[in-house]
Design an enzyme around this catalytic site. Structure first.
Site, PDB file in Angstrom:
ATOM      1  N   GLY A  62      -2.355 -31.369 -67.742  1.00 32.57           N
ATOM      2  CA  GLY A  62      -3.435 -30.541 -67.353  1.00 32.57           C
ATOM      3  C   GLY A  62      -4.147 -31.122 -66.334  1.00 32.57           C
ATOM      4  O   GLY A  62      -3.534 -31.999 -66.179  1.00 32.57           O
ATOM      5  N   LEU A  76      -3.680 -26.499 -78.436  1.00 28.18           N
ATOM      6  CA  LEU A  76      -2.962 -26.137 -77.277  1.00 28.18           C
ATOM      7  C   LEU A  76      -2.041 -27.210 -76.768  1.00 28.18           C
ATOM      8  O   LEU A  76      -1.330 -26.939 -75.861  1.00 28.18           O
ATOM      9  CB  LEU A  76      -3.821 -25.425 -76.124  1.00 28.18           C
ATOM     10  CG  LEU A  76      -4.871 -24.170 -76.275  1.00 28.18           C
ATOM     11  CD1 LEU A  76      -6.202 -24.775 -76.665  1.00 28.18           C
ATOM     12  CD2 LEU A  76      -4.536 -23.262 -75.384  1.00 28.18           C
ATOM     13  N   TYR A 113      12.844 -27.106 -77.604  1.00 25.04           N
ATOM     14  CA  TYR A 113      11.454 -26.584 -77.377  1.00 25.04           C
ATOM     15  C   TYR A 113      11.318 -25.498 -78.509  1.00 25.04           C
ATOM     16  O   TYR A 113      10.187 -25.477 -79.166  1.00 25.04           O
ATOM     17  CB  TYR A 113      11.365 -25.970 -75.954  1.00 25.04           C
ATOM     18  CG  TYR A 113       9.818 -25.290 -75.891  1.00 25.04           C
ATOM     19  CD1 TYR A 113       8.697 -26.314 -75.615  1.00 25.04           C
ATOM     20  CD2 TYR A 113       9.673 -24.094 -75.525  1.00 25.04           C
ATOM     21  CE1 TYR A 113       7.462 -25.788 -75.422  1.00 25.04           C
ATOM     22  CE2 TYR A 113       8.298 -23.547 -75.213  1.00 25.04           C
ATOM     23  CZ  TYR A 113       7.371 -24.482 -74.981  1.00 25.04           C
ATOM     24  OH  TYR A 113       6.142 -23.892 -74.841  1.00 25.04           O
ATOM     25  N   GLY A 135      -5.705 -27.952 -69.685  1.00 26.52           N
ATOM     26  CA  GLY A 135      -4.692 -27.048 -69.240  1.00 26.52           C
ATOM     27  C   GLY A 135      -4.839 -25.758 -68.627  1.00 26.52           C
ATOM     28  O   GLY A 135      -6.221 -25.397 -68.754  1.00 26.52           O
ATOM     29  N   PHE A 136      -3.990 -25.046 -68.331  1.00 27.76           N
ATOM     30  CA  PHE A 136      -4.354 -23.492 -67.673  1.00 27.76           C
ATOM     31  C   PHE A 136      -5.001 -22.748 -68.478  1.00 27.76           C
ATOM     32  O   PHE A 136      -6.060 -22.155 -68.388  1.00 27.76           O
ATOM     33  CB  PHE A 136      -2.885 -22.969 -67.297  1.00 27.76           C
ATOM     34  CG  PHE A 136      -2.836 -21.662 -67.026  1.00 27.76           C
ATOM     35  CD1 PHE A 136      -3.836 -20.762 -66.272  1.00 27.76           C
ATOM     36  CD2 PHE A 136      -1.775 -21.185 -67.942  1.00 27.76           C
ATOM     37  CE1 PHE A 136      -3.492 -19.483 -66.075  1.00 27.76           C
ATOM     38  CE2 PHE A 136      -1.538 -19.639 -67.509  1.00 27.76           C
ATOM     39  CZ  PHE A 136      -2.524 -18.760 -66.890  1.00 27.76           C
ATOM     40  N   ILE A 137      -4.411 -22.498 -69.697  1.00 29.58           N
ATOM     41  CA  ILE A 137      -5.006 -21.675 -70.701  1.00 29.58           C
ATOM     42  C   ILE A 137      -6.323 -22.314 -71.418  1.00 29.58           C
ATOM     43  O   ILE A 137      -7.245 -21.494 -71.411  1.00 29.58           O
ATOM     44  CB  ILE A 137      -3.935 -21.110 -71.886  1.00 29.58           C
ATOM     45  CG1 ILE A 137      -2.977 -20.530 -71.012  1.00 29.58           C
ATOM     46  CG2 ILE A 137      -4.519 -20.311 -72.742  1.00 29.58           C
ATOM     47  CD1 ILE A 137      -1.697 -20.239 -71.934  1.00 29.58           C
ATOM     48  N   ASP A 171      -7.528 -34.067 -74.006  1.00 30.94           N
ATOM     49  CA  ASP A 171      -6.369 -33.905 -73.117  1.00 30.94           C
ATOM     50  C   ASP A 171      -6.102 -35.142 -72.539  1.00 30.94           C
ATOM     51  O   ASP A 171      -6.948 -35.970 -72.253  1.00 30.94           O
ATOM     52  CB  ASP A 171      -6.867 -32.818 -72.302  1.00 30.94           C
ATOM     53  CG  ASP A 171      -5.590 -32.147 -71.616  1.00 30.94           C
ATOM     54  OD1 ASP A 171      -4.756 -32.972 -70.830  1.00 30.94           O
ATOM     55  OD2 ASP A 171      -5.523 -31.082 -71.600  1.00 30.94           O
TER      56      ASP A 171
END
Ligand code: UDP
Length: 327
Positions: free
Chosen positions: A41, A85, A158, A15-17, A36
């Site tokens: 992602g 994450l 969420y 993913g991004f982070i 993942d």
């Protein structure tokens, strides 16, 4: 715990982070396993690591979900430290896939923590500023009250699922001294973040570069604090290097507040765009099924600053420049 020559398991590492964290951990001399399922992602985020950019044997990618306990158990056993994450992410996905949101968030964390407890692995659980809900008690402190809306408004699922993740992690610490640390990330931005799931900055920059209208939801007076992903990675590494974080919760974010209307104007200015800025009512932006926006989202970062000396150093201008270049 110190970084350098350790093995880290990063769920959601494509993913991004996660992909920025993976790069940093490898640069610091560690080995990284990414688990993942590429649902949100992207392989492109880790492609250079996977195709030999990382020194031999120091990167491994497994394409699978955190809900597969057999797979999770194997990779947890192989790692010294786990950064969890993997999560459903972004307002669009959360509103459109409500069952999947709850199942992946809570189910994934439960599986990770059970395996981590079996092998006594240090675990960092990634939570979110959403857990503060619509509390107006800013800046948000880690020990402050949370204020969430009714169960009929789906946005709150969420926040509640993430809060339950936190409770579970802290329960493992309390019950068996499993070394866990919870991080609450505030608005994190930078290269590789996709606007596909609703995040504001990549959407604004993309529209600005195309000279298309920039869509500001509501009246644009709601505020956020945007932190460069590389500053966030510095914070995460600082926490992982400290021995005093077990059983603790930390906010990570910028303390520089900007309204979404001003953000739109800054993006136009910094990109030299001809885009016009339009106000879009929430019902039109998110549909009429119970979306509530937060007015302010400002972290107190006193706790992490005191422990590790961290504070963000990259400006909004730098952020917009980096995001712009990445498109
Ligand atoms: N927003 C907006 N235009 C967009 C996307 C988001 O005006 O194209 C607004 C959104 O309503 C919110 C803020 O920008 O007030 C930040 O949204 P984002 O989803 O990025 O983060 P969050 O609301 O989770 O902090």
């Amino acid at each position: 715990m110190t970084t350098g020559s350790r093995t880290f398991l990063l769920t959601g590492g494509a993913g991004f982070i996660g992909s920025h964290l993976a790069e940093r951990l490898i640069a610091d001399g560690n080995r990284v396993i990414v688990l993942d399922d590429l649902s949100t992602g992207s392989y492109a985020n880790i492609e250079s690591l996977d195709r030999g950019h990382a020194p031999s044997g120091r990167f491994k990618f497994i394409c699978d979900t955190v809900l597969h306990e057999r797979v999770v158990e194997e990779v947890v056993r192989e790692a010294d430290t786990i950064c969890h994450l993997a999560s459903a992410v972004g307002v669009n996905l959360i509103m459109n896939q409500p069952v999947r949101t709850i199942e992946t968030i809570f189910g994934g964390t439960d599986t990770i923590l059970r395996c981590a407890a079996r092998y006594r692995r240090r675990t960092m659980i990634f939570s979110t500023s959403e857990v503060y809900g619509k509390s107006a008690d800013v800046p948000f402190r880690e020990d402050g009250d949370r204020l969430e809306g009714p169960t009929t408004k789906h946005r709150w699922a969420y926040a509640c699922a993430k809060a339950l993740d936190e409770f579970l992690a802290l329960a493992h610490w309390k019950q068996s001294r499993l070394p866990v640390v919870v991080v609450r990330l505030f608005n994190t931005v930078g290269p590789r973040q996709t606007g596909q799931y609703g995040m504001v900055l990549p959407n604004f920059v993309k529209s600005a570069l195309a000279n298309e209208p920039i869509r500001v939801f509501g009246d644009g007076r709601q505020t956020r604090c945007f932190c460069h992903v590389l500053d966030v990675v510095d914070a995460l590494v600082g926490l992982m290097e400290s021995a005093e974080t077990s059983g603790e919760v930390f906010n990570i974010g910028s303390s520089e507040e900007i309204s979404i209307g001003d953000l739109a104007r800054e993006v136009v200015r910094l990109t030299g765009s001809r885009s016009e800025i339009v106000l879009v009512p929430y019902a039109e932006a998110y549909g009429d099924d119970g979306f509530e926006d937060m007015q302010r989202r400002l972290p107190s970062v006193e706790k992490i600053a005191k422990l590790t000396g961290w504070k963000p150093s990259r400006s909004l201008e730098r952020i917009v420049q980096d995001v712009r270049e990445s498109f």
